[in-house]
Scaffold this active site. Structure first.
Site, short mmCIF file in Angstrom:
data_model
loop_
_atom_site.label_atom_id
_atom_site.label_comp_id
_atom_site.label_asym_id
_atom_site.label_seq_id
_atom_site.Cartn_x
_atom_site.Cartn_y
_atom_site.Cartn_z
N CYS A 337 1.11 7.11 -9.85
CA CYS A 337 1.11 6.67 -8.45
C CYS A 337 2.06 5.51 -8.20
CB CYS A 337 -0.32 6.39 -7.99
SG CYS A 337 -0.51 6.78 -6.24
N HIS A 421 -3.65 11.52 -9.17
CA HIS A 421 -4.56 10.77 -10.06
C HIS A 421 -5.24 11.68 -11.07
CE1 HIS A 421 -4.13 6.82 -8.30
NE2 HIS A 421 -3.87 7.49 -7.20
N GLU A 423 -6.79 10.95 -13.58
CA GLU A 423 -8.02 10.34 -14.09
C GLU A 423 -9.15 10.41 -13.08
OE1 GLU A 423 -5.76 8.81 -12.48
OE2 GLU A 423 -6.79 7.44 -11.12
N1 LIG Z 1 -2.58 4.84 -5.58
C1 LIG Z 1 -1.46 4.16 -5.60
O1 LIG Z 1 -0.96 3.73 -6.62
C2 LIG Z 1 -0.81 3.92 -4.26
C3 LIG Z 1 0.67 3.72 -4.37
C4 LIG Z 1 1.27 3.04 -3.14
N2 LIG Z 1 0.59 1.83 -2.89
C5 LIG Z 1 1.24 3.95 -1.95
O2 LIG Z 1 0.45 3.75 -1.03
O3 LIG Z 1 2.00 4.88 -1.92
#
Ligand SMILES: NC(=O)CC[C@H](N)C(=O)O
Length: 451
Positions: A337, A421, A423
């Site tokens: 992410c 994600h 996880e």
């Molecule tokens: N879950 C995250 O790592 C979010 C990544 C980043 N903050 C976004 O909004 O794209």
């Protein structure tokens, strides 16, 4: 005026003297009539301990009054001028943030405690929130990071043998505001049309709607380094694996007896289940602060380096990109992410803001090398712009809802990333294979360096 059509009262209604919402009927909170609702007022929490409660107790009654009894009114004001009247839960006051909608059917506790939501209000599209309370085992970090919670229907009872506190009580403890009884479907449809909007939740009647609109307009998440507000201050070791119910990955099962792989994880707001998952795959993880110098990481000579999830705008954290550049090519790396977005920039690419982002547990992805389809859990508002990536980078995963980049491989630099994600707990486990892939990469490199 659009606001007057799709919300119970817009600015027009407010400025014409209607400042308070009309009293909500009990049925709008518990999804049943008063007669059939089994809420019992003023009982203290009955769920004492996990073992004691597992068989004996299945219902925790809130120590709070019924949500519709005596709860102060609250307003959600969006920057487009729409005003949504509801009832406060959790903390009171005024808070400003970016409103995003999350379509997950389960897992509100994990969402509340995911540091990546810092600066945002989450509008839950699932209409009934709070029914499983809050328990000590499902935390994704030490506290609530998001700015506010928007729900249609706040559950008046908790039914979960593991719960030890209600959502309302937890948010009060954490000083985080919630608003219930608003039309979350209409808010979500609005965000889908206009894109993400800033919003203010307010319980203070002396603050006018117009003032709140002005505050939402002068606030922005773009360009803000929110990572520095959630990262750890000192390095620490993590040793807790995921539980038995996660033992579906062959790689994780066959770790017994093998020497641990040493992994350094950059903490941009790391979720606990990422750390648990890496540990289950046989990694001994050292977590370091977001601005920990790359030179020191390389001095630790780990087998691999991990770049975590985290809140806010990835283009606002150049120090993270610089550190990543220094590590790329020297160690196998994996980013999830925010980590994916930081590595995308370190490869030479750029990021951009999506219209309303991806937040939910059912986003389909295609793994380009194999054609495999994964259902993934997602939470991001920014994305890597594939057009800006150098040719050496392969887009390994594509989000099938909008065609955006959901993963990358850089074979020359032994780097892989996922925007989703793997996880996610709760969440589909299709993407867990990403851990298997990276662990293979780390093992191969560790074996080659010993040979
Ligand atoms: N879950 C995250 O790592 C979010 C990544 C980043 N903050 C976004 O909004 O794209």
């Amino acid at each position: 005026m659009a606001a007057a059509i799709c919300c119970p009262s817009g600015l027009a209604a407010a400025s014409s003297g209607r400042q308070q919402p009309s009293p909500l009927r009990p049925s709008s909170f518990c999804g049943s009539s008063v007669a059939s609702c089994s809420y019992r007022p003023q009982l203290s929490l009955r769920c004492q301990s996990r073992r004691q409660s597992r068989h004996a107790q299945s219902v925790v009654y809130a120590s709070i009054k019924a949500p519709w009894e005596g709860a102060p009114p609250a307003r959600l004001v969006l920057e487009d001028g729409s005003v949504w009247h509801g009832t406060a839960f959790g903390h009171t006051g005024t808070e400003v943030g970016e409103v995003v909608f999350n379509t997950s059917l389960t897992g509100y506790q994990e969402i509340l405690t995911d540091p990546s939501y810092k600066g945002q209000f989450v509008c839950f599209t699932y209409p009934h929130i709070g029914n499983v309370g809050i328990n000590p085992e499902d935390m994704e970090s030490e506290k609530v990071h998001l700015g506010g919670v928007i729900v249609r229907d706040l559950s008046c009872k908790v039914s979960n043998y593991r719960a030890n506190i209600t959502l309302d009580e937890y948010l009060k403890q954490q000083k985080v505001m919630g608003i219930a009884g608003v039309d979350t479907r209409a808010i979500t449809r609005r965000l889908r049309v206009t894109g993400c909007l800033n919003g203010a939740i307010c319980t203070d009647p002396s603050v006018s709607d117009e003032e709140l609109v002005a505050r939402t307009k002068s606030w922005t998440i773009v360009g803000k380094d929110l990572i520095k507000e959630v990262t750890c201050t000192e390095p620490y070791e993590w040793a807790d694996p995921t539980g038995e119910e996660w033992e579906f990955a062959e790689q994780a099962k066959s770790r017994n007896g093998a020497p641990p792989l040493r992994v350094v994880a950059y903490d941009y707001g790391i979720k606990h289940n990422i750390l648990r998952r890496l540990t289950s795959f046989g990694c001994k993880v050292t977590v370091v602060p977001a601005d920990f110098p790359a030179e020191k990481v390389l001095d630790m000579n780990p087998d691999g380096v991990f770049f975590s999830n985290g809140p806010g705008d990835p283009s606002a954290v150049p120090y993270a990109v610089e550190n990543a550049k220094k590590i790329l090519g020297k160690k196998p790396v994996f980013g999830i992410c925010m980590g994916h977005q930081v590595l995308g920039q370190a490869f030479g690419g750029k990021t951009f803001k999506l219209k309303f982002g991806h937040h939910g547990g059912n986003h389909p992805l295609r793994h380009t090398p194999t054609g495999r389809i994964e259902i993934s859990s997602q939470n991001h508002n920014f994305a890597v712009d594939t057009a800006t990536l150098p040719p050496e980078v392969e887009v390994s995963l594509i989000n099938l809802n909008d065609g955006t980049c959901a993963g990358m491989y850089h074979p020359g630099l032994r780097a892989m990333t996922v925007q989703s994600h793997p996880e996610a707990s709760p969440g589909p486990h299709d993407s867990d294979v990403a851990f298997t892939e990276w662990i293979e990469m780390v093992k191969a490199e560790a074996a080659a360096s010993k040979a």
